[in-house]
Design a protein around this motif. Structure first.
Motif, PDB file in Angstrom:
ATOM      1  N   PHE A 149      44.251  45.015  43.917  1.00 50.49           N
ATOM      2  CA  PHE A 149      43.305  45.958  43.558  1.00 50.49           C
ATOM      3  C   PHE A 149      43.790  46.251  41.955  1.00 50.49           C
ATOM      4  O   PHE A 149      44.952  46.554  41.711  1.00 50.49           O
ATOM      5  CB  PHE A 149      43.277  47.526  44.253  1.00 50.49           C
ATOM      6  CG  PHE A 149      42.582  47.034  45.692  1.00 50.49           C
ATOM      7  CD1 PHE A 149      41.162  46.949  45.608  1.00 50.49           C
ATOM      8  CD2 PHE A 149      43.457  47.128  46.697  1.00 50.49           C
ATOM      9  CE1 PHE A 149      41.001  46.637  46.867  1.00 50.49           C
ATOM     10  CE2 PHE A 149      42.804  46.826  47.921  1.00 50.49           C
ATOM     11  CZ  PHE A 149      41.382  46.789  47.926  1.00 50.49           C
ATOM     12  N   VAL A 150      42.712  46.229  40.902  1.00 49.95           N
ATOM     13  CA  VAL A 150      42.938  46.582  39.593  1.00 49.95           C
ATOM     14  C   VAL A 150      42.133  47.873  39.243  1.00 49.95           C
ATOM     15  O   VAL A 150      40.929  48.093  39.601  1.00 49.95           O
ATOM     16  CB  VAL A 150      42.366  45.548  38.696  1.00 49.95           C
ATOM     17  CG1 VAL A 150      42.428  45.840  37.108  1.00 49.95           C
ATOM     18  CG2 VAL A 150      42.747  44.168  39.007  1.00 49.95           C
ATOM     19  N   LEU A 151      42.928  48.891  38.587  1.00 44.14           N
ATOM     20  CA  LEU A 151      42.244  50.274  38.493  1.00 44.14           C
ATOM     21  C   LEU A 151      41.602  50.170  37.056  1.00 44.14           C
ATOM     22  O   LEU A 151      42.160  50.008  36.030  1.00 44.14           O
ATOM     23  CB  LEU A 151      43.260  51.406  38.475  1.00 44.14           C
ATOM     24  CG  LEU A 151      42.830  52.708  38.074  1.00 44.14           C
ATOM     25  CD1 LEU A 151      41.814  53.215  39.306  1.00 44.14           C
ATOM     26  CD2 LEU A 151      43.905  53.794  37.980  1.00 44.14           C
ATOM     27  N   SER A 152      40.323  50.228  37.033  1.00 44.38           N
ATOM     28  CA  SER A 152      39.612  50.263  35.882  1.00 44.38           C
ATOM     29  C   SER A 152      39.932  51.395  34.902  1.00 44.38           C
ATOM     30  O   SER A 152      40.602  52.318  35.263  1.00 44.38           O
ATOM     31  CB  SER A 152      38.110  50.205  36.169  1.00 44.38           C
ATOM     32  OG  SER A 152      37.372  50.618  35.033  1.00 44.38           O
ATOM     33  N   THR A 153      39.582  51.152  33.483  1.00 45.85           N
ATOM     34  CA  THR A 153      39.665  52.298  32.647  1.00 45.85           C
ATOM     35  C   THR A 153      38.862  53.602  33.165  1.00 45.85           C
ATOM     36  O   THR A 153      39.071  54.624  32.828  1.00 45.85           O
ATOM     37  CB  THR A 153      39.526  52.028  31.225  1.00 45.85           C
ATOM     38  OG1 THR A 153      37.790  51.588  31.072  1.00 45.85           O
ATOM     39  CG2 THR A 153      40.007  51.040  30.707  1.00 45.85           C
ATOM     40  N   GLY A 170      47.766  51.536  46.717  1.00 50.60           N
ATOM     41  CA  GLY A 170      47.269  50.119  46.880  1.00 50.60           C
ATOM     42  C   GLY A 170      46.841  49.313  45.541  1.00 50.60           C
ATOM     43  O   GLY A 170      46.746  48.348  45.451  1.00 50.60           O
ATOM     44  N   ILE A 171      47.100  50.168  44.426  1.00 46.65           N
ATOM     45  CA  ILE A 171      46.735  49.301  42.989  1.00 46.65           C
ATOM     46  C   ILE A 171      47.992  48.662  42.808  1.00 46.65           C
ATOM     47  O   ILE A 171      49.115  49.043  42.891  1.00 46.65           O
ATOM     48  CB  ILE A 171      46.743  50.649  41.955  1.00 46.65           C
ATOM     49  CG1 ILE A 171      45.029  51.379  42.188  1.00 46.65           C
ATOM     50  CG2 ILE A 171      46.459  49.948  40.529  1.00 46.65           C
ATOM     51  CD1 ILE A 171      44.065  50.313  42.021  1.00 46.65           C
ATOM     52  N   SER A 172      47.450  47.511  42.088  1.00 45.54           N
ATOM     53  CA  SER A 172      48.474  46.546  41.716  1.00 45.54           C
ATOM     54  C   SER A 172      48.445  46.346  40.305  1.00 45.54           C
ATOM     55  O   SER A 172      49.512  45.567  39.427  1.00 45.54           O
ATOM     56  CB  SER A 172      48.193  44.962  42.191  1.00 45.54           C
ATOM     57  OG  SER A 172      48.253  45.314  43.624  1.00 45.54           O
TER      58      SER A 172
END
Length: 328
Positions: A149-153, A170-172
């Protein structure tokens, strides 16, 4: 077609002299090896675009679908799932990756259906998903999905405490908000967290306001009407009042080049090139961004990087997009 859009641009980077002035080297010891290469992630809206960028230096692409909430216009999304699967297969055949963008709030009425489609695409081979909505992240955590999982701006993560919060869920990878300065972001570059850190090429693509909170009229919030000029960026327009005209301040090119230089040496390991409906502009943004990244990998000093970077950025559009639908 200009020099930035020619397929042989990579050859031009290696061969043509960058400047008549010698570029300084040395200076303070960097926090990373100068030869370290950032991965390049590009937003695409068709298989043809993905093929173009993946065969010209991109390591990853990200893609959207209309029926999965994402922060983009209709013209920035893929036509359907079949084309998306084809893109994933092509990326994997090159040893590269494809991500799904789902970086908007999932409405309650459509949550289960949209989340189900995201899950199906991940199980079908997508390498990860870019998100904003904490509810989406918690949904997949409850289901025990071990995805990237990628956290957006748009997730508005501005400090190390918040980053640890998302890491626990769970953010990678995090995409750094463009409004952060290197000094403000430094505590987030904690290797103990084991997170990948992604940034935009700030001197070429910079947004003044926080997208997730901005309610001003903007082209990216409205669809294009053929023959009708799209609305202007309100935040870039001057306000006339007694005593003169006033505009929102934007960092100058030298400042943004300095931020880009510092983030690289702090350990950012991925550079993002934004998607857009204007294909030629995305291509130009991609090649210029890659060129600046190559300068960093050469180990230039800050002075040398800023000198050459200002020349490259002289014709840049800070927002990076003109809202004209143009196919590659």
């Amino acid at each position: 077609m200009n020099s930035w859009t020619r397929p042989d641009f990579a050859y031009n980077i290696r061969q043509r002299p960058m400047t008549n002035k010698p570029l300084a080297r040395g200076g303070a010891k960097p926090l990373r090896q100068a030869s370290d290469r950032m991965k390049v992630l590009v937003g695409v809206r068709s298989f043809k675009q993905a093929e173009f960028f993946l065969t010209r230096g991109a390591d990853e692409v990200y893609c959207g679908l209309l029926d999965i909430p994402n922060h983009g216009m209709r013209a920035e999304n893929f036509s359907g799932v079949d084309e998306l699967h084809r893109t994933v297969e092509f990326a994997h055949s090159l040893g590269k990756k494809a991500f799904l963008v789902a970086n908007d709030v999932f409405p309650a009425a459509a949550f289960d259906e949209a989340a189900g489609k995201v899950e199906a695409l991940l199980e079908g081979g997508m390498d990860g998903v870019i998100i904003r909505d904490l509810a989406v992240l918690d949904h997949f955590k409850r289901r025990g999905m071990d995805a990237y999982f990628v956290l957006s701006t748009l997730g508005l993560c501005f400090n190390a405490t918040t980053l640890k919060f998302f890491k626990e869920r769970g953010i990678s990878r995090i995409v750094l908000p463009q409004q952060l300065t290197p000094d403000e972001a430094r505590p987030m570059f904690d290797r103990k967290l084991g997170l990948d850190i992604e940034m935009f090429c700030l001197p070429l693509f910079y947004e003044i306001n926080l997208n997730a909170l901005c309610s001003l009229s903007c082209p990216c919030s409205q669809e294009i009407v053929p023959g009708k000029e799209p609305p202007k960026y309100t935040c870039l327009s001057a306000i006339r009042c007694e005593g003169g005209s006033y505009s929102m301040p934007m960092p100058d090119t030298g400042t943004l080049l300095g931020y880009f230089y510092d983030f690289y040496h702090m350990g950012a390991n991925c550079m993002k090139v934004a998607r857009g409906p204007n294909a030629s502009e995305v291509v130009e943004l991609f090649f210029k961004s890659v060129y600046l990244a190559k300068l960093l990998e050469k180990g230039l000093s800050r002075e040398g990087f800023l000198f050459e970077g200002k020349r490259i950025c002289a014709s840049a559009q800070n927002y990076g997009k003109r809202y004209i639908v143009q196919h590659l």
